[in-house]
Motif scaffolding. Structure first.
Motif, mmCIF file in Angstrom:
data_model
loop_
_atom_site.group_PDB
_atom_site.id
_atom_site.type_symbol
_atom_site.label_atom_id
_atom_site.label_comp_id
_atom_site.label_asym_id
_atom_site.label_seq_id
_atom_site.Cartn_x
_atom_site.Cartn_y
_atom_site.Cartn_z
ATOM 1 N N ASP A 173 0.867 -1.182 0.000
ATOM 2 C CA ASP A 173 0.000 0.000 0.000
ATOM 3 C C ASP A 173 0.906 1.235 0.000
ATOM 4 N N ARG A 176 -1.549 4.951 1.652
ATOM 5 C CA ARG A 176 -1.670 5.458 3.037
ATOM 6 C C ARG A 176 -0.369 6.155 3.444
ATOM 7 N N HIS A 202 -0.873 -0.935 -4.419
ATOM 8 C CA HIS A 202 -2.142 -0.274 -4.091
ATOM 9 C C HIS A 202 -1.866 1.231 -4.232
ATOM 10 N N ASP A 205 -5.971 5.710 -2.703
ATOM 11 C CA ASP A 205 -6.883 5.470 -1.588
ATOM 12 C C ASP A 205 -7.417 6.829 -1.117
ATOM 13 N N TYR A 400 -2.244 -11.301 6.233
ATOM 14 C CA TYR A 400 -2.060 -9.846 6.238
ATOM 15 C C TYR A 400 -0.769 -9.465 6.942
ATOM 16 N N ASP A 402 0.155 -6.602 7.609
ATOM 17 C CA ASP A 402 0.032 -5.433 8.487
ATOM 18 C C ASP A 402 -0.615 -5.784 9.831
ATOM 19 N N TRP A 448 -0.647 -3.297 4.231
ATOM 20 C CA TRP A 448 -1.296 -1.990 4.300
ATOM 21 C C TRP A 448 -0.430 -1.080 5.150
ATOM 22 N N GLU A 450 -1.053 1.952 6.973
ATOM 23 C CA GLU A 450 -1.538 2.969 7.916
ATOM 24 C C GLU A 450 -0.508 3.255 9.018
#
Ligand code: TNX
Length: 520
Positions: A173, A176, A202, A205, A400, A402, A448, A450
């Protein structure tokens, strides 16, 4: 004295090397190959080694050069590739084999003898996978007691190998938090070493838009400026993206671009408010909530916008896939969502790409050539199977990157639970939640971003778990074994440290580290 003695000898006199005993069957190979037989001797990699490849346009010479470059990084040796030189005593042959290409395009065989290594491969791609095996067999330190110059003895024997899954992916990602081209290249280096062949980016977003679209410049002028928190964002120009694609191709990896829609589109709607369909005025968003944004699915202009985006990205993406996202569109009406996915699938196909979407896309009337990515809903994944779609396995509870490892994890989320190194490895992707093996393309491990914004934080979450998915993807189910894997994983520490990878030193693993802080 010795040197003098040697220089007096006739040139072609074979060297007398005091090669050590070895055992190929205990090598720390990840992923584990299909079959392997040790012959307890060694191939001496040294200043007299050369590489020869099938001299054609199929990409074999490039694979030879890649191997030479990696050998140089570890040994400082300049191994010549496809050049004439009289002093060669031990040769690595990298050859195309028609009998192997009938098996699988990534099949290879490796014969390691006392004076030669023969890597037979179905294709350059297969040769590249075999070269990774060879790299893993190369000792990081020379043996100085063989002769009066350094020799890196490679354990002898024979090995046959072929992948279990065809799609062996990781997702990053970059929306983010943005990661630079250099960061992505380093991730590619590490993934390729473990035989991954797909990197999914990714790219868009709510918090940012990371790829230049020439016909819609504000996407990156505005959407490239923000990310989660107060950090500065960033974006790839099309030239940057092409550089990533080319670097991936050199590593026989495919880039899958994702433009997430109709939800996760706040950054696009801030740049071009006509796209917005949630009835509010789009505002810059730097938080980590999901599910509040949507495109207006009933406006023709939205589809001409999407057409431009898909066209521009497809033109610089040689791989077969285009990922449309499609997840967590909580403020899109169900019939609008289905209408949208159906329309966007046609646009993707118009540009000769196969559509991939997160598992929610299985609720639309999509074509069997499209692919669903199982991340959360078994029901959606089963729907995809019922519609005869292929499925990419990314169940959050297992795959995952993350998710936090445990209570002590510095980064990551835990909405799908903790995913320690053993949980990430001990499951059967080919028999997970009733998805039939024939429908499964392979595992993709999403990361991901974040909670991470630097390459070192990325590495902390990805390693060592990404190494385990490499084995689940490549090795045969009967070859996978946690107790045995654990030992081989612990022995990756010197390599990871040499590559300056900030891996999480999971207490479940006995790390053969050179790093004092981890030993204690
Ligand atoms: C769910 S997974 C998401 C992402 C988040 C992730 C965090 C998926 C298709 N959607 O938007 O970043 O959880 O773990």
């Amino acid at each position: 004295m010795l040197v003098l003695l040697f220089s007096c000898k006739p040139e072609k006199e074979p060297r007398v090397l005091n090669l050590p005993k070895t055992d190929l069957s205990t090598a720390d190979l990840i992923p584990k190959p299909v079959s392997l037989k040790a012959t307890y001797s060694a191939f001496p990699l040294d200043q007299f080694t050369a590489i020869r490849t099938t001299p054609d346009s199929l990409g074999f010479p490039e694979v030879g050069k890649f191997l030479a470059e990696k050998i140089k990084q570890i040994t400082q040796l300049q191994v010549p590739v496809n050049t004439e030189f009289p002093e060669q005593e031990s040769v690595v042959y990298i050859k195309q084999s028609d009998s192997l290409s009938k098996l699988n395009k990534e099949s290879y065989g490796l014969r390691i003898n006392k004076d030669s290594i023969i890597l037979n491969a179905a294709s350059a791609e297969a040769a590249f996978r075999g070269v990774q095996t060879l790299r893993q067999l190369l000792p990081l330190k020379a043996n100085d007691s063989i002769i009066d110059y350094p020799v890196w003895p490679i354990a002898s024997g024979a090995l046959n190998d072929t992948p279990f899954f065809e799609y062996r992916g990781a997702m990053l990602d970059v929306a983010r938090h943005f990661f630079t081209v250099e960061d992505v290249k380093k991730y590619i280096d590490l993934l390729a070493y473990y035989k991954y062949n797909v990197l999914h980016l990714h790219l868009t977003d709510d918090q940012g838009w990371r790829i230049e679209i020439k016909s819609w410049p504000k996407l990156t002028e505005i959407g490239g400026e923000t990310e989660v928190g107060n950090e500065p964002g960033g974006f790839y120009t099309q030239e940057d993206y092409k550089a990533i694609v080319a670097y991936a191709a050199q590593h026989h990896m495919t880039i899958v671009p994702e433009v997430d829609m109709p939800g996760h589109t706040n950054a696009a709607s801030v740049a071009y408010p006509f796209l917005n369909g949630n009835g509010k005025t789009p505002k810059i968003y730097r938080g980590t909530q999901v599910g509040f944004s949507t495109f207006d699915t009933r406006k023709d202009t939205v589809y001409s916008f999407i057409d431009d985006v898909v066209r521009e990205i497809s033109a610089i993406t040689p791989g077969p896939y285009f990922h449309i996202g499609g997840d967590e569109s909580h403020v899109t009406q169900k019939d609008d969502y289905i209408y949208f996915v159906n329309k966007v699938e046609q646009i993707v196909q118009k540009y000769d790409k196969k559509m991939i979407g997160w598992d929610e896309v299985a609720t639309a009337d999509i074509d069997t050539t499209s692919i669903a990515q199982f991340w959360q809903s078994q029901k959606n994944a089963e729907l995809a199977v019922a519609k005869n779609l292929k499925v990419i396995m990314s169940p959050a509870k297992k795959a995952y990157l993350d998710m936090k490892y445990d209570l002590k994890s510095e980064y990551g989320l835990n909405w799908a639970g903790y995913v320690p190194v053993n949980t990430a490895y001990v499951w059967k992707p080919e028999a997970y939640e009733n998805i039939p093996r024939e429908h499964i393309l392979g595992i993709e491990a999403p990361l991901w971003s974040e909670t991470i914004s630097t390459i070192s934080e990325l590495e902390y979450l990805a390693f060592p778990r990404a190494i385990g998915y490499a084995e689940l993807n490549w090795s045969q189910p009967e070859q996978r074994d946690w107790e045995n894997y654990k030992v081989r994983l612990g022995n990756q520490a010197p390599f990871l440290e040499l590559m300056e990878v900030n891996y999480y030193p999971s207490p479940l693993i006995d790390w053969k580290t050179q790093n004092k802080a981890i030993k204690e």
